[in-house]
Design a protein around this motif. Structure first.
Motif, mmCIF file in Angstrom:
data_model
loop_
_atom_site.group_PDB
_atom_site.id
_atom_site.type_symbol
_atom_site.label_atom_id
_atom_site.label_comp_id
_atom_site.label_asym_id
_atom_site.label_seq_id
_atom_site.Cartn_x
_atom_site.Cartn_y
_atom_site.Cartn_z
ATOM 1 N N THR A 6 -4.084 9.736 -3.926
ATOM 2 C CA THR A 6 -5.104 10.064 -2.978
ATOM 3 C C THR A 6 -5.228 9.045 -2.084
ATOM 4 O O THR A 6 -5.338 9.327 -0.809
ATOM 5 C CB THR A 6 -6.681 10.059 -3.947
ATOM 6 O OG1 THR A 6 -6.391 11.073 -4.718
ATOM 7 C CG2 THR A 6 -7.775 10.502 -2.996
ATOM 8 N N TYR A 7 -5.378 7.905 -2.383
ATOM 9 C CA TYR A 7 -5.095 6.664 -1.432
ATOM 10 C C TYR A 7 -4.109 6.710 -0.637
ATOM 11 O O TYR A 7 -4.218 6.343 0.527
ATOM 12 C CB TYR A 7 -5.501 5.499 -2.073
ATOM 13 C CG TYR A 7 -6.907 5.239 -2.350
ATOM 14 C CD1 TYR A 7 -8.239 5.353 -1.722
ATOM 15 C CD2 TYR A 7 -7.442 5.080 -3.951
ATOM 16 C CE1 TYR A 7 -9.285 5.007 -2.008
ATOM 17 C CE2 TYR A 7 -8.585 5.173 -4.204
ATOM 18 C CZ TYR A 7 -9.675 4.993 -3.528
ATOM 19 O OH TYR A 7 -11.041 5.086 -3.883
ATOM 20 N N GLY A 8 -2.967 6.854 -1.224
ATOM 21 C CA GLY A 8 -1.644 7.123 -0.386
ATOM 22 C C GLY A 8 -1.537 8.025 0.644
ATOM 23 O O GLY A 8 -1.370 7.826 1.770
ATOM 24 N N SER A 9 -2.221 9.282 0.331
ATOM 25 C CA SER A 9 -2.324 10.378 1.402
ATOM 26 C C SER A 9 -3.345 9.730 2.336
ATOM 27 O O SER A 9 -3.069 10.102 3.643
ATOM 28 C CB SER A 9 -2.588 11.614 0.522
ATOM 29 O OG SER A 9 -1.814 11.884 -0.439
ATOM 30 N N ARG A 44 -5.514 3.640 11.501
ATOM 31 C CA ARG A 44 -5.147 2.475 10.646
ATOM 32 C C ARG A 44 -3.671 1.747 11.326
ATOM 33 O O ARG A 44 -3.013 2.743 11.227
ATOM 34 C CB ARG A 44 -5.174 2.659 9.055
ATOM 35 C CG ARG A 44 -4.810 2.043 8.222
ATOM 36 C CD ARG A 44 -5.027 2.255 7.104
ATOM 37 N NE ARG A 44 -4.342 1.335 5.989
ATOM 38 C CZ ARG A 44 -4.744 0.137 5.425
ATOM 39 N NH1 ARG A 44 -5.801 -0.352 5.922
ATOM 40 N NH2 ARG A 44 -3.991 -0.398 4.834
ATOM 41 N N LYS A 45 -3.422 0.715 11.148
ATOM 42 C CA LYS A 45 -2.233 0.106 11.349
ATOM 43 C C LYS A 45 -1.576 -0.188 10.235
ATOM 44 O O LYS A 45 -2.396 -0.766 9.253
ATOM 45 C CB LYS A 45 -2.304 -1.172 12.420
ATOM 46 C CG LYS A 45 -2.882 -0.617 13.836
ATOM 47 C CD LYS A 45 -2.571 -1.853 14.676
ATOM 48 C CE LYS A 45 -3.186 -1.947 15.988
ATOM 49 N NZ LYS A 45 -3.280 -0.514 16.809
ATOM 50 N N ALA A 46 -0.199 -0.495 9.974
ATOM 51 C CA ALA A 46 0.484 -0.757 8.994
ATOM 52 C C ALA A 46 0.044 -2.214 8.703
ATOM 53 O O ALA A 46 0.101 -3.166 9.642
ATOM 54 C CB ALA A 46 1.870 -0.640 8.811
ATOM 55 N N SER A 47 -0.030 -2.714 7.493
ATOM 56 C CA SER A 47 -0.550 -3.856 7.105
ATOM 57 C C SER A 47 0.105 -4.228 5.821
ATOM 58 O O SER A 47 0.256 -3.585 5.062
ATOM 59 C CB SER A 47 -2.261 -4.362 7.012
ATOM 60 O OG SER A 47 -2.633 -3.515 6.141
ATOM 61 N N PHE A 48 0.315 -5.647 5.619
ATOM 62 C CA PHE A 48 0.949 -5.886 4.307
ATOM 63 C C PHE A 48 0.123 -7.224 3.862
ATOM 64 O O PHE A 48 0.242 -8.122 4.461
ATOM 65 C CB PHE A 48 2.426 -6.583 4.331
ATOM 66 C CG PHE A 48 2.988 -6.785 2.984
ATOM 67 C CD1 PHE A 48 3.224 -6.090 2.305
ATOM 68 C CD2 PHE A 48 3.428 -8.247 3.231
ATOM 69 C CE1 PHE A 48 4.161 -6.521 0.980
ATOM 70 C CE2 PHE A 48 4.007 -8.611 2.027
ATOM 71 C CZ PHE A 48 4.339 -7.791 1.029
ATOM 72 N N VAL A 49 -0.189 -7.104 2.453
ATOM 73 C CA VAL A 49 -1.043 -8.230 2.080
ATOM 74 C C VAL A 49 -0.559 -8.603 0.540
ATOM 75 O O VAL A 49 -0.360 -7.602 -0.352
ATOM 76 C CB VAL A 49 -2.706 -7.895 1.855
ATOM 77 C CG1 VAL A 49 -3.371 -8.795 1.195
ATOM 78 C CG2 VAL A 49 -3.152 -7.345 3.030
ATOM 79 N N PRO A 50 -0.005 -9.710 0.769
ATOM 80 C CA PRO A 50 0.736 -10.028 -0.682
ATOM 81 C C PRO A 50 -0.220 -10.429 -1.753
ATOM 82 O O PRO A 50 -1.495 -10.862 -1.314
ATOM 83 C CB PRO A 50 1.504 -11.183 -0.191
ATOM 84 C CG PRO A 50 0.880 -11.925 0.826
ATOM 85 C CD PRO A 50 0.389 -10.616 1.669
ATOM 86 N N THR A 51 0.036 -9.838 -2.807
ATOM 87 C CA THR A 51 -0.880 -9.941 -4.186
ATOM 88 C C THR A 51 -0.129 -10.785 -5.276
ATOM 89 O O THR A 51 0.921 -10.507 -5.349
ATOM 90 C CB THR A 51 -1.433 -8.624 -4.667
ATOM 91 O OG1 THR A 51 -0.288 -7.897 -5.123
ATOM 92 C CG2 THR A 51 -2.372 -7.872 -3.648
ATOM 93 N N ASN A 52 -0.888 -11.424 -6.257
ATOM 94 C CA ASN A 52 -0.164 -12.054 -7.308
ATOM 95 C C ASN A 52 -0.019 -10.818 -8.310
ATOM 96 O O ASN A 52 -0.835 -10.291 -8.831
ATOM 97 C CB ASN A 52 -1.513 -13.091 -7.690
ATOM 98 C CG ASN A 52 -0.595 -14.059 -8.802
ATOM 99 O OD1 ASN A 52 0.348 -13.861 -9.160
ATOM 100 N ND2 ASN A 52 -1.692 -14.728 -9.387
ATOM 101 N N ASP A 101 -4.312 6.939 3.460
ATOM 102 C CA ASP A 101 -3.522 5.887 4.197
ATOM 103 C C ASP A 101 -2.509 6.591 5.138
ATOM 104 O O ASP A 101 -2.586 5.986 6.393
ATOM 105 C CB ASP A 101 -3.047 4.620 3.380
ATOM 106 C CG ASP A 101 -2.473 3.628 3.944
ATOM 107 O OD1 ASP A 101 -3.419 2.975 4.836
ATOM 108 O OD2 ASP A 101 -1.277 3.221 3.998
ATOM 109 N N ALA A 102 -1.768 7.300 4.935
ATOM 110 C CA ALA A 102 -0.799 8.081 5.577
ATOM 111 C C ALA A 102 -1.575 8.788 6.673
ATOM 112 O O ALA A 102 -1.114 8.645 7.944
ATOM 113 C CB ALA A 102 0.101 8.801 4.825
ATOM 114 N N ILE A 103 -2.466 9.372 6.251
ATOM 115 C CA ILE A 103 -3.299 10.287 7.410
ATOM 116 C C ILE A 103 -4.026 9.323 8.395
ATOM 117 O O ILE A 103 -3.836 9.864 9.678
ATOM 118 C CB ILE A 103 -4.311 11.137 6.612
ATOM 119 C CG1 ILE A 103 -3.679 12.304 5.817
ATOM 120 C CG2 ILE A 103 -5.350 11.870 7.595
ATOM 121 C CD1 ILE A 103 -4.669 13.100 5.042
ATOM 122 N N LEU A 104 -4.773 8.317 7.915
ATOM 123 C CA LEU A 104 -5.130 7.490 8.996
ATOM 124 C C LEU A 104 -4.192 6.716 9.916
ATOM 125 O O LEU A 104 -4.494 6.304 10.889
ATOM 126 C CB LEU A 104 -6.052 6.339 8.091
ATOM 127 C CG LEU A 104 -7.231 6.875 7.359
ATOM 128 C CD1 LEU A 104 -7.743 5.766 6.626
ATOM 129 C CD2 LEU A 104 -8.400 7.265 8.372
#
Length: 200
Positions: free
Chosen positions: A70-73, A84-92, A75-78
């Motif tokens: 759901t969230y992947g779809s 929405r612009k592509a972003s990358f947030v590193p997580t632990n 995000d792709a639509i936005l």
């Protein structure tokens, strides 16, 4: 989809409900689901897996279909629309000691974002409400044949997601679902049921 139809039609007469779901009170969809489950079980067992592996695969598929897909779809639509612009947030990704202990006990850890947990928990709450409503309506004379398929599918969803229910209601460890997520999910579920009662 079963959750949506069951929850929205909670107050709808069962003899009319069968017309919308199928001509024979839900037995055809039930048989298709059973066929799919048996074929998948055969595949898992023939590849050396166990019934528990099959059951866990069903759980993970359900969780992924509600959250990740759901969230992947979305995000792709936005991104496609340009909102929405592509972003990358590193997580632990380092596992904590408590998470390792839960994993060794065979329990899920629900130490995740509210955004991921709330939709899944809300759908499970809707399934629980639907199951109670469906079972109660089965005792109305003449409705058994209309309600069996719906009760079976809803019971399957509730049984499949028992670890989430356990995480909401029974567990007291650090891997449980936070009370705030459960409360937010109850609010979403009540809003959905209210909108469904208006629509029908």
């Amino acid at each position: 989809m079963n959750t949506v139809l069951s929850a929205m039609a909670l107050d709808y007469p069962p003899e009319k409900l069968s017309v919308y779901l199928s001509d024979d009170g839900g037995s055809s969809p039930t048989l298709r689901v059973l066929e799919r489950l048996v074929l998948l079980l055969e595949e898992v067992l023939s590849s050396g897996g166990s019934v528990q592996t099959w059951w866990n695969e069903q759980r993970i598929w359900m969780i992924k279909s509600v959250t990740v897909y759901t969230y992947g779809s979305l995000d792709a639509i936005l991104k496609w629309v340009g909102l929405r612009k592509a972003s990358f947030v590193p997580t632990n990704k380092v596992a904590k000691e408590g998470q390792i202990t839960l994993y060794q006990k065979g329990k899920f850890s629900y130490q995740a974002s509210t955004v991921l947990l709330a939709p899944m928990v809300a759908l499970i709450i809707l399934n629980m409400v639907s199951l109670v409503g469906r079972v109660a309506r089965m005792f109305i004379p003449g409705t058994w044949k209309y309600m069996f398929g719906q009760v079976f599918l809803t019971l399957y969803n509730v049984a499949l997601n028992f670890p989430v229910i356990e995480g909401m209601l029974l567990r007291k460890d650090e891997g449980r679902i936070p009370f705030s997520v459960s409360l937010l999910s109850v609010v979403f579920s009540l809003a959905f049921l209210y909108l469904g009662s208006i629509a029908l």
